[in-house]
Design a protein around this motif. Structure first.
Motif: not given
Length: 328
Positions: A198-203, A291-295, A300-301
């Motif tokens: 689940x991505x970070x988004x509007x609170x 999460x963000x895509x970067x997270x 993953x890495x």
């Protein structure tokens, strides 16, 4: 469905005793807490189904739509003609069914291994997963990694591990890293994992999802107190507790609490012990990390995987991320 039960009930602590011990441990802490795994008695499971269908709770329907659109592409990424799908925590099977159908429609043979600690969950899957001559279902009643070891001893095919529903969000950052490394260690090079985030988004959007306007989430959380009363002989008065779901931006997680409205003591007969609650002393129930895509790519890495593809919705509320195992 073939079912392998790996739980040794002669040596395994019974469910009620484990429940009692976990409640004792949680309520004896300086910062009181109760485990989310006890939400799901019959009433709790029924309430959770209502939550997932509520307009405020975007997670389930969003992930379902992602997988409905992506299932054929996922099948095309897997080049082998036969694949073993291993699902950690099978749930009701509606989302995994989409993945299975995508693979079958692409002409592949599928061996589906749902792993769950609950034998009852396996019975529910039989009602959802449609029989097919190219599909074999082997239910495994076990803890996740015990089940994965069992499957590895029998599998000679490429594996696709499913960990859907943003269940990864129930772990903090340290726990999720350990979990993912443990998963990586149980897989072979070029095996794959599909994980829901689940991505970070509007609170306001997040807060509404965990405080639905129909009050199902409130009832769901308070039901845990009712379960303690019913199964362990507690004398909680749920009406004396308030449900609170808030976003903590410092750790990037939704947090769920029950707050006592007044000073009170609760006696639990099975434990022969009373627990005192001060007014508004938080009783912690759940973390749900976002999460963000970067997270996701860092996780993953750091865990030994490589991103094969992100699948997301038009609003970018949720990602199902397909990872490939990298080993020397």
């Amino acid at each position: 469905m073939e079912i392998s039960n790996l739980v040794n009930y002669e040596n395994h602590i019974n469910d009620k005793e484990q429940f009692a011990l976990d409640v004792l441990n949680g309520l004896s802490r300086d910062e009181k807490m109760l485990s989310t795994k006890y939400f799901y008695d019959d009433k709790g499971s029924e309430l959770f189904q209502k939550i997932t269908k509520h307009e405020d709770y975007y997670l389930t329907r969003t992930e379902y739509e992602i997988l409905k659109q992506a299932n054929k592409e996922i099948a095309n990424i897997i080049s082998e003609d036969e694949v073993d799908i291993v699902e950690l925590g099978a749930g009701d099977g509606h989302k995994s069914k989409l993945i299975i159908e995508g693979l079958l429609e692409s002409g592949k043979t599928v061996n589906y291994y749902p792993i769950d600690i609950s034998a009852e969950a396996m019975k529910q899957l039989e009602e959802v997963i449609t029989p097919n001559e190219n599909l074999q279902v082997h239910g495994v009643v076990a803890e996740y990694f015990e089940g994965l070891r069992y499957i590895n001893e029998r599998s000679r095919n490429r594996k696709l591990v499913l960990f859907l529903g943003s269940n990864i969000g129930n772990f903090n950052r340290h726990q999720s890293h350990y979990f993912l490394q443990h998963m990586w260690n149980g897989l072979e090079a070029n095996d794959m994992a599909l994980i829901g985030f689940d991505l970070k988004k509007d609170v306001e959007k997040l807060t509404a999802a965990y405080n639905d306007s129909s009050g199902y989430t409130k009832e769901f959380n308070l039901n845990l107190l009712e379960r303690i009363n019913k199964e362990l002989g507690g004398n909680f008065e749920p009406e004396n507790f308030q449900h609170v779901g808030i976003f903590n931006p410092k750790i990037g997680a939704m947090e769920s609490y029950l707050l006592p409205k007044k000073d009170q003591s609760v006696y639990i007969k099975s434990l022969k012990k009373a627990f005192h609650f001060e007014a508004f002393e938080p009783l912690h129930l759940e973390y749900s990390f976002k999460y963000t895509k970067g997270d996701i790519e860092t996780m993953c890495f750091d865990s030994g995987f490589q991103v094969a593809k992100h699948f997301t919705d038009k609003n970018e509320y949720f990602i199902d991320s397909l990872w490939r195992v990298v080993k020397a």
